[in-house]
Write a protein that holds these residues in place. Structure first.
Motif, PDB file in Angstrom:
ATOM      1  N   ASP A   1     -43.959 -56.346 -12.546  1.00 61.29           N
ATOM      2  CA  ASP A   1     -44.369 -56.773 -13.937  1.00 61.29           C
ATOM      3  C   ASP A   1     -45.427 -55.537 -14.466  1.00 61.29           C
ATOM      4  N   VAL A   2     -46.169 -55.175 -13.578  1.00 63.56           N
ATOM      5  CA  VAL A   2     -47.239 -54.177 -13.947  1.00 63.56           C
ATOM      6  C   VAL A   2     -46.439 -52.705 -14.207  1.00 63.56           C
ATOM      7  N   ALA A   3     -45.469 -52.472 -13.213  1.00 59.65           N
ATOM      8  CA  ALA A   3     -44.599 -51.370 -13.169  1.00 59.65           C
ATOM      9  C   ALA A   3     -43.885 -51.242 -14.670  1.00 59.65           C
ATOM     10  N   ALA A   4     -43.486 -52.358 -15.136  1.00 63.49           N
ATOM     11  CA  ALA A   4     -42.551 -52.313 -16.481  1.00 63.49           C
ATOM     12  C   ALA A   4     -43.542 -51.676 -17.597  1.00 63.49           C
ATOM     13  N   ARG A   5     -44.712 -51.484 -17.323  1.00 63.59           N
ATOM     14  CA  ARG A   5     -45.375 -50.751 -18.631  1.00 63.59           C
ATOM     15  C   ARG A   5     -45.511 -49.426 -18.238  1.00 63.59           C
ATOM     16  N   SER A   6     -45.836 -48.402 -19.167  1.00 68.06           N
ATOM     17  CA  SER A   6     -46.217 -47.182 -19.023  1.00 68.06           C
ATOM     18  C   SER A   6     -47.456 -46.956 -18.696  1.00 68.06           C
ATOM     19  N   PRO A   7     -47.919 -45.984 -18.142  1.00 65.63           N
ATOM     20  CA  PRO A   7     -49.510 -45.737 -17.759  1.00 65.63           C
ATOM     21  C   PRO A   7     -50.347 -45.873 -18.953  1.00 65.63           C
ATOM     22  N   LEU A   8     -49.824 -45.417 -20.249  1.00 68.28           N
ATOM     23  CA  LEU A   8     -50.662 -45.565 -21.110  1.00 68.28           C
ATOM     24  C   LEU A   8     -50.673 -46.774 -21.717  1.00 68.28           C
ATOM     25  N   GLU A   9     -49.872 -47.609 -21.678  1.00 67.13           N
ATOM     26  CA  GLU A   9     -49.880 -48.944 -22.087  1.00 67.13           C
ATOM     27  C   GLU A   9     -50.777 -50.100 -21.031  1.00 67.13           C
ATOM     28  N   PHE A  10     -50.654 -49.398 -19.840  1.00 72.14           N
ATOM     29  CA  PHE A  10     -51.567 -50.144 -18.957  1.00 72.14           C
ATOM     30  C   PHE A  10     -53.103 -49.799 -19.198  1.00 72.14           C
ATOM     31  N   VAL A  11     -53.639 -48.635 -19.596  1.00 73.68           N
ATOM     32  CA  VAL A  11     -54.853 -48.349 -20.041  1.00 73.68           C
ATOM     33  C   VAL A  11     -55.103 -49.187 -21.266  1.00 73.68           C
ATOM     34  N   GLU A  12     -54.286 -49.010 -22.128  1.00 78.79           N
ATOM     35  CA  GLU A  12     -54.667 -49.281 -23.633  1.00 78.79           C
ATOM     36  C   GLU A  12     -54.759 -50.936 -23.509  1.00 78.79           C
ATOM     37  N   GLN A  13     -54.036 -51.681 -22.633  1.00 77.21           N
ATOM     38  CA  GLN A  13     -54.027 -52.906 -22.809  1.00 77.21           C
ATOM     39  C   GLN A  13     -55.355 -53.577 -21.820  1.00 77.21           C
ATOM     40  N   GLU A  14     -55.619 -52.667 -20.758  1.00 78.51           N
ATOM     41  CA  GLU A  14     -56.480 -53.459 -19.822  1.00 78.51           C
ATOM     42  C   GLU A  14     -57.894 -52.811 -19.856  1.00 78.51           C
ATOM     43  N   PHE A  15     -58.131 -51.680 -20.631  1.00 78.85           N
ATOM     44  CA  PHE A  15     -59.489 -51.106 -20.649  1.00 78.85           C
ATOM     45  C   PHE A  15     -59.822 -50.842 -21.917  1.00 78.85           C
ATOM     46  N   GLU A  16     -61.069 -51.235 -22.395  1.00 75.74           N
ATOM     47  CA  GLU A  16     -61.446 -50.921 -23.911  1.00 75.74           C
ATOM     48  C   GLU A  16     -62.279 -49.622 -24.113  1.00 75.74           C
ATOM     49  N   HIS A  17     -63.130 -49.027 -23.165  1.00 78.46           N
ATOM     50  CA  HIS A  17     -64.009 -47.994 -23.629  1.00 78.46           C
ATOM     51  C   HIS A  17     -63.280 -46.527 -23.534  1.00 78.46           C
ATOM     52  N   ASP A  18     -63.312 -45.786 -24.224  1.00 78.48           N
ATOM     53  CA  ASP A  18     -62.662 -44.383 -24.755  1.00 78.48           C
ATOM     54  C   ASP A  18     -62.817 -43.505 -23.466  1.00 78.48           C
ATOM     55  N   VAL A  19     -64.150 -43.623 -22.924  1.00 81.32           N
ATOM     56  CA  VAL A  19     -64.428 -42.797 -21.932  1.00 81.32           C
ATOM     57  C   VAL A  19     -63.484 -43.341 -20.698  1.00 81.32           C
ATOM     58  N   ILE A  20     -63.808 -44.551 -20.498  1.00 79.56           N
ATOM     59  CA  ILE A  20     -63.139 -45.116 -19.195  1.00 79.56           C
ATOM     60  C   ILE A  20     -61.757 -44.975 -19.424  1.00 79.56           C
ATOM     61  N   ARG A  21     -61.097 -45.275 -20.470  1.00 76.02           N
ATOM     62  CA  ARG A  21     -59.638 -44.761 -20.605  1.00 76.02           C
ATOM     63  C   ARG A  21     -58.947 -43.458 -20.255  1.00 76.02           C
ATOM     64  N   ALA A  22     -59.995 -42.611 -20.803  1.00 76.74           N
ATOM     65  CA  ALA A  22     -59.709 -41.190 -20.714  1.00 76.74           C
ATOM     66  C   ALA A  22     -59.944 -40.954 -19.026  1.00 76.74           C
ATOM     67  N   GLY A  23     -60.676 -41.327 -18.480  1.00 75.71           N
ATOM     68  CA  GLY A  23     -60.958 -41.068 -16.988  1.00 75.71           C
ATOM     69  C   GLY A  23     -59.781 -41.618 -16.277  1.00 75.71           C
ATOM     70  N   LEU A  24     -59.608 -42.576 -16.724  1.00 74.83           N
ATOM     71  CA  LEU A  24     -58.200 -43.313 -15.758  1.00 74.83           C
ATOM     72  C   LEU A  24     -56.951 -42.504 -15.987  1.00 74.83           C
ATOM     73  N   LEU A  25     -56.725 -42.268 -17.327  1.00 70.07           N
ATOM     74  CA  LEU A  25     -55.631 -41.459 -17.465  1.00 70.07           C
ATOM     75  C   LEU A  25     -55.489 -40.271 -16.954  1.00 70.07           C
ATOM     76  N   PHE A  26     -56.752 -39.486 -16.546  1.00 74.48           N
ATOM     77  CA  PHE A  26     -56.859 -38.333 -15.869  1.00 74.48           C
ATOM     78  C   PHE A  26     -56.376 -38.463 -14.643  1.00 74.48           C
ATOM     79  N   PHE A  27     -56.647 -39.535 -13.845  1.00 71.65           N
ATOM     80  CA  PHE A  27     -56.258 -39.725 -12.429  1.00 71.65           C
ATOM     81  C   PHE A  27     -54.587 -40.030 -12.614  1.00 71.65           C
ATOM     82  N   ASN A  28     -54.253 -40.586 -13.481  1.00 71.88           N
ATOM     83  CA  ASN A  28     -52.750 -40.603 -13.555  1.00 71.88           C
ATOM     84  C   ASN A  28     -52.036 -39.026 -13.657  1.00 71.88           C
TER      85      ASN A  28
END
Ligand SMILES: Cc1cc2nc3c(=O)[nH]c(=O)nc-3n(C[C@H](O)[C@H](O)[C@H](O)COP(=O)(O)OP(=O)(O)OC[C@H]3O[C@@H](n4cnc5c(N)ncnc54)[C@H](O)[C@@H]3O)c2cc1C
Length: 533
Positions: A169-196
């Motif tokens: 279920d989770v894999a069906a999304r893109s990493p971008l969608e996962f971050v946008e749907q699950e997290f709200e703060h710009d810095v946190i979203r940026a940090g999570l995408l960095f690891f991806n």
């Protein structure tokens, strides 16, 4: 005619060394052939000839969860001198305003740091760590440590269990969608995408939505090898030699010899032939293996076309600035929070989610991104032996395009100036990095990476992009995805196979099981089983 081995391995990247070590311990007479004068590929630690005593890890440095890899234990690498540390304060994303988003080995501390930016995101982080830890332990880890199964069978097996269904279920999304749907703060979203991004997964690609929660939930974080990354390669080589295996450097294989449809040995560029009774395994990329080294008659045009079409990741290449220093970088932000001077990985310049789109656009246009995001470390804070007494080494990496303004050669002209640009940015965060404390510096461009390690085509350090048609069962391509190739006795064992690049050793580990099974060797180790429940 030179000599006859049971098996020959091309290249001495860590995956090739892991494979060689398992088969040497199985009693085979094995040889690895390496074009460079040093072994280890991405496990490189180089002394700066202009500044003796300063050692720089010019390729890999952050070795995630390395000490829990099965081969690290099976091959007794600590007995052979490998020693790793995993600093508690693992990653700091330092913002220009002095705040920092922090990742600690203790997840509660990471959750606290997230809470300083967003309480809601901190709760989501806790949720995803709890949700994904069993998925990592029971599905993803064993899956990475075994030969991949067909996507259809995999889907059926995963659909049988709640953990598997959650993963799908989770894999069906893109990493971008996962971050946008699950997290709200710009810095946190940026940090999570960095690891991806570190895993080189295209943010927009559906099918990889699980990659971020999997990273968040992993029990182990970045580790570093004391003595430098090359120490791990030396430990592997020690084990190989202890069990009768051989490694020859400074030799370039020209072709893989095929007799009666079976890989039978190699011919070197100097004309020397080395024969192999049982197998040849390539730690190189598909183009090197199937196009450059295999006679067109040895395989079909379909296989050659698939090998030729193997794709490299536009976003993978790195630019590196390496420094020799009188003192470690001292961050302005540490005046408020002194621990920041002691984080293992430091990320600078990242503060907005939208920067990722800007970086992707710059890569696609062949330009150095105007938005500067870089990350690195000061290894000598943790391992003083990598520099003369009281001195330090430090480095920063940035993602840049391989082909700069239409040609990779442009890097030879621009790399010095670009290194100075990075140093200026770094010194805005760490003002002590003035000319007085910088003893020496050098840069490495994506073109330098490819020159040093030609298997990293276009400077792609993960040796092949991770797209849906180049993962798991189909990595590097359909029909060669389980370490076996369409040519009998010819195997693949490098990062262009499952589970892909980075220092995991699992490509070599899994290839060892495939070869041992085909040769009906006793399996003296204990490969984990994919959890079918
Ligand atoms: C700048 C940089 C930073 C990195 N940082 C990290 C990091 O921090 N953490 C991490 O996990 N990973 C990192 N990586 C990625 C990692 O180094 C690679 O994914 C990994 O090394 C791939 O391993 P491998 O076993 O496939 O072979 P490689 O390490 O790529 O080695 C291949 C070997 O084959 C040899 N070879 C190539 N062509 C031939 C030929 N024709 N004949 C004979 N030998 C040949 C090469 O000389 C080399 O020894 C980094 C890479 C780079 C470039």
């Amino acid at each position: 005619m030179h000599d006859q081995y049971d098996g020959i391995v091309l290249g001495t990247g860590h995956n090739a060394l892991v494979l060689l070590a398992y088969l040497a311990r199985s009693g085979l007479r094995v040889l690895a052939v390496e074009r460079s004068d040093v072994i280890g590929g991405g496990l490189a630690t180089e002394e700066n000839p202009r500044s003796p005593g300063f050692f720089h890890n010019t390729h890999s440095f952050f070795h995630r969860a390395l000490t829990v890899m099965p081969w690290y234990r099976d091959l007794e690498l600590e007995r052979h001198g490998a020693k790793y540390i995993e600093p508690d304060f693992n990653v700091a994303l330092i913002l220009p305003d002095g705040r920092a988003l922090e990742w600690w080995t203790a997840s509660e501390k990471t959750i606290d740091s997230f809470a300083e930016f967003s309480k809601k995101d901190a709760e989501r982080l806790r949720y995803w760590i709890d949700e994904f830890r069993p998925i990592v332990e029971r599905v993803l880890r064993p899956e990475a440590q075994s030969a991949p199964i067909s996507p259809r069978l995999r889907g059926q097996l995963l659909a049988r269990s709640p953990l598997g269904r959650k993963l799908l279920d989770v894999a069906a999304r893109s990493p971008l969608e996962f971050v946008e749907q699950e997290f709200e703060h710009d810095v946190i979203r940026a940090g999570l995408l960095f690891f991806n991004g570190l895993r080189e997964i295209d943010l927009r690609l559906k099918g990889f939505g699980h990659s971020i929660p999997a990273l968040l939930a992993g029990k182990h974080m970045a580790q570093m090898c004391l003595g430098g990354s090359a120490r791990l390669a030396q430990a592997l080589a020690d084990d190989i030699r202890e069990h009768g295996g051989e490694i020859r450097t400074h030799l370039e294989p020209a072709s893989i010899l095929v007799r009666r449809g079976k890989a039978a040995g190699i011919e070197l560029t100097n004309g020397e032939r080395i024969m192999a009774k049982a197998f040849v395994a390539s730690g190189l990329n598909p183009q090197q293996t199937f196009i450059q080294m295999l006679d067109a008659k040895a395989t079909t045009s379909r296989v050659r076309n698939r090998a030729e079409a193997f794709q490299y990741n536009l976003l993978a290449p790195l630019f590196a600035l390496n420094l020799a220093l009188h003192e470690p970088p001292r961050y302005k932000a540490a005046e408020r929070r002194p621990e920041l001077n002691n984080a293992l990985m430091v990320i600078l310049g990242l503060e907005r989610f939208a920067q990722f789109h800007e970086i992707v656009a710059a890569h696609e246009a062949g330009e150095i991104p105007a938005t500067k995001v870089m990350w690195g470390a000061c290894p000598t804070l943790f391992d003083p032996g990598q520099a003369p007494p009281g001195k330090h080494t430090a480095f920063m990496w940035e993602k840049v395009p391989y082909s700069l303004r239409g040609s990779p050669q442009n890097w030879d002209i621009e790399k010095g100036g670009h290194g100075q640009t990075l140093l200026r940015l770094w010194s805005q965060f760490a003002p002590n990095l003035s000319p007085d404390i910088v003893i020496d510096s050098f840069t490495r461009s994506p073109l330098d990476t490819e020159r040093r390690l030609p298997n990293m085509r276009s400077g792609d350090l993960l040796v092949g992009s991770l797209g849906n048609d180049q993962v798991g069962y189909n990595r590097p391509f359909a029909g060669a995805g389980q370490y076996r190739t369409p040519v009998r006795g010819l195997y693949l064992c490098g990062a262009s196979t499952h589970p892909g690049g980075n220092i995991t050793g699992l490509c070599g580990y899994n290839a060892a099981s495939a070869i041992a099974a085909d040769l009906e060797l006793p399996i003296w180790w204990n490969p984990p089983q994919f959890d079918k429940e």
